[in-house]
Design an enzyme around this catalytic site. Structure first.
Site, PDB file in Angstrom:
ATOM      1  N   ASP A 103      -7.722 -32.524 -92.646  1.00 42.05           N
ATOM      2  CA  ASP A 103      -6.989 -31.900 -93.748  1.00 42.05           C
ATOM      3  C   ASP A 103      -7.174 -30.386 -93.691  1.00 42.05           C
ATOM      4  O   ASP A 103      -8.217 -29.900 -93.255  1.00 42.05           O
ATOM      5  CB  ASP A 103      -7.482 -32.422 -95.100  1.00 42.05           C
ATOM      6  N   ASP A 126      -6.913 -26.956 -96.170  1.00 42.07           N
ATOM      7  CA  ASP A 126      -6.771 -26.365 -97.496  1.00 42.07           C
ATOM      8  C   ASP A 126      -6.594 -24.867 -97.351  1.00 42.07           C
ATOM      9  O   ASP A 126      -7.141 -24.247 -96.429  1.00 42.07           O
ATOM     10  CB  ASP A 126      -8.003 -26.644 -98.357  1.00 42.07           C
ATOM     11  N   ASP A 153     -19.993 -25.313-102.398  1.00 43.05           N
ATOM     12  CA  ASP A 153     -21.280 -25.985-102.380  1.00 43.05           C
ATOM     13  C   ASP A 153     -22.206 -25.551-101.251  1.00 43.05           C
ATOM     14  O   ASP A 153     -23.334 -25.128-101.484  1.00 43.05           O
ATOM     15  CB  ASP A 153     -21.083 -27.510-102.354  1.00 43.05           C
TER      16      ASP A 153
END
Length: 452
Positions: free
Chosen positions: A79, A81, A158
Site C-alpha cells: 500500500d 500512503d 509511532d
C-alpha cells in the site's frame, strides 16, 4: 479539565515526554537518491501521480510511512500512503476521482484505475488546545482530528522507521527521527516515551510485535520493556480495531513468528481468546501450526487467502470441545455441533468481533465436516456440488495431516473428486444408515368422509 491535567502530566520537563527529545522545529535530515538507493520501479505509478497533482496545485506532498520503510528494505510495498499540507477538501477538489472518508480523522481516497491512494493531511498534537481532540483518563487518545505541520506529523508517528517522507520529484527522503539509521541497524524504535505512546494507543504494542516479526527488526530495549506491563490496556480497545490488527498479523506472511512473539511479550493471554486458542491448547497445536504455515506460504507466494478459512482453523478445536460437551448432555450430533458453533462465536465476540462475512464462512466450513464422513449413497455427490466444498475439503486435509482424522479419509475424497462417474460408483461404501419407516396414512371412516 482532563486535557489540561494530561498536559501537566506529560509535560516535556518530566521524566520523559510523549514527544521526542528533538525540538519540534528541528529540520529533517535530507537523504539523496545516491545514499538511500530506493528503486523507483517499486513505486506505485498512482502514488507518484498523486504527489505530482498536489505539488502542481502548490502543496507539499510526500509518500510516507510504511511504504518508504519497505522501499528502504528493498521490498515492494503493498500500500502507498501520501501526506500533504492540503486539507481533505482541497485534495478532494484537485482529484476528480476521490472521496473524503473517516470519522476519527478525515482522509481522502484518490482512485487511479483499480488502485487507491490514501491521502492524509499533516497531523498535529492531540494535546494542542486547537482542533477536535479528546483523551481518556488512562491517556488513550479517543479523538485527534487536529491538523499540523510536517514536523508535528512526524512526531505523531509511532516508530522512527515509519516517520519517513519520500518526495518522488526530488527523490529525497526526509528523516526527522533517525529512522533510516535505525532501519540500517535492524532496530524498531518508538518515537518518544514508549510507555506514554502505548497508553495513547495500546494497539501500538501489537503493531510493534507484528512489524518486528514481519520485517526482521529487533525491538529497541526501551520500546520493548513496557509491553508486558501494559498488556491489560488492550481491554479498552474496541473489538473492531483488535480484529483489524489481528487480520494484518495473520496475513502478514509471518503469522507463526508473530504469534510466538505475542506470547513472549504476554499480549495473548486473556486479552485475545483467539490467540489463547492458537498457543495454549495441546490438542490443536499441530493443527493450528499447519494452518498458519499454509497461510504464510500462500501469502508469500501472492496467492489468495481466505480470512474466514483461517479463523475457522484457529477456533476449530474450541468447537470440537464444545461439540463433545453438548453431545454428552444428550443432544444429537448435528444440533450439538451448531450449539457448539454458537457458543464459540459468542465467547470470541466478547473480546474481538470477527467480521460477519468471515464468521459466515467459518460456520459453513465447520458444518460441512460431518458430511465428509458420509461416503455412501448420494451424499458424496451432493457434497461435491456444495459452493463451500473446496474450502471444506482443504479444511478436512488439514485435520487429516494433523492426525485428528485418518489420512485415508482425506485420500478417499481426493480420489473421489478426481474420478470419473463409473469409478466413483465403485468407490462408494455400503449404506449402513437405517432407513426411516414411512408412516401410513390412516384412512378416514367412510361416514366421516361422506359428511365432509
Amino acid at each position: 479539565m482532563i486535557k489540561k491535567l494530561l498536559q501537566r502530566v506529560f509535560k516535556p520537563s518530566k521524566k520523559s515526554a510523549s514527544l521526542p527529545a528533538a525540538k519540534p522545529n528541528q529540520p529533517a535530515t535530507r537523504i539523496t537518491a545516491k545514499a538511500h538507493h530506493i528503486n523507483r520501479k517499486l513505486i506505485s505509478h498512482a502514488a507518484i501521480k498523486t504527489t505530482e497533482g498536489l505539488q502542481k496545485a502548490g502543496f507539499e506532498a510526500f509518500i510516507v510511512g510504511g511504504a518508504v520503510r519497505d522501499l528502504l528494505l528493498k521490498k515492494r510495498p503493498k500500500d502507498f500512503d501520501v501526506a500533504t499540507n492540503a486539507t481533505p477538501e482541497q485534495v478532494n477538489r484537485i482529484f476528480r476521482r476521490s472521496r473524503i472518508i473517516g470519522r476519527r480523522f478525515r482522509l481522502v481516497h484518490v482512485m487511479f484505475g483499480d488502485e487507491t491512494i490514501e491521502v492524509s493531511t499533516f497531523r498535529g498534537s492531540h494535546l494542542n488546545d486547537q482542533g477536535d481532540a479528546k483523551v481518556a483518563d488512562t491517556g488513550r487518545i479517543l479523538r485527534d482530528n487536529v491538523f499540523g505541520s510536517q514536523e508535528e506529523d512526524a512526531v505523531r508517528r509511532d516508530f522512527t522507521a515509519n516517520a519517513l517522507y519520500y518526495d518522488p520529484a526530488t527523490e529525497e527522503v526526509l528523516d526527522f527521527h533517525n529512522g533510516v539509521p535505525d532501519i540500517q541497524a535492524g532496530v524498531l524504535r518508538m518515537i518518544g516515551d514508549p510507555e506514554i505512546r502505548y497508553r495513547e494507543d495500546p494497539v501500538r504494542m501489537l503493531r510493534a510485535v507484528r512489524l518486528s516479526a514481519k520485517l526482521g527488526l529487533k525491538l529497541d530495549k526501551k520500546t520493548e520493556q513496557p509491553i508486558s506491563e501494559l498488556a491489560e490496556l488492550l481491554h479498552d480497545v474496541p473489538p473492531s480495531r483488535l480484529f483489524d490488527e489481528m487480520l494484518k498479523m495473520f496475513l502478514s506472511g509471518h503469522a507463526i513468528e508473530s504469534a510466538n512473539a505475542l506470547r513472549e511479550h504476554g499480549l495473548h493471554h486473556g486479552l485475545l481468546p483467539l490467540l489463547d486458542v492458537v498457543l495454549e491448547q495441546p490438542m490443536g497445536e499441530r493443527f493450528v501450526k499447519l494452518a498458519l504455515k499454509n497461510t504464510d506460504e500462500r501469502v508469500l507466494a501472492d496467492k489468495p487467502v481466505s480470512p474466514g478459512f483461517l479463523f475457522a482453523t484457529l477456533l476449530w478445536h474450541e468447537v470440537l470441545l464444545a461439540w463433545k460437551k453438548f453431545e454428552q448432555q444428550g443432544n444429537k450430533p448435528i444440533p450439538a455441533l451448531f450449539m457448539a458453533m454458537d457458543e464459540v462465536c459468542d465467547i470470541q465476540a466478547e473480546k474481538m468481533a470477527i467480521n460477519k462475512r468471515y464468521s459466515v464462512t467459518m460456520r459453513e466450513i465447520w458444518s460441512l465436516q460431518p458430511r465428509f464422513e458420509q461416503r455412501a449413497g448420494k451424499r458424496p455427490y451432493s457434497l461435491l456440488e456444495n459452493p463451500r466444498y473446496r474450502a471444506g475439503y482443504d479444511f478436512l486435509l488439514l485435520r487429516c495431516e494433523s492426525g485428528e482424522l485418518p489420512a485415508e479419509l482425506g485420500q478417499w475424497w481426493t480420489d473421489f473428486a478426481n474420478a470419473d462417474g463409473e469409478k466413483r460408483q465403485t468407490m462408494l461404501l455400503p449404506d449402513s444408515t437405517p432407513r426411516k419407516r414411512r408412516r401410513r396414512r390412516t384412512k378416514k371412516p367412510a361416514t366421516a368422509a361422506a359428511g365432509e
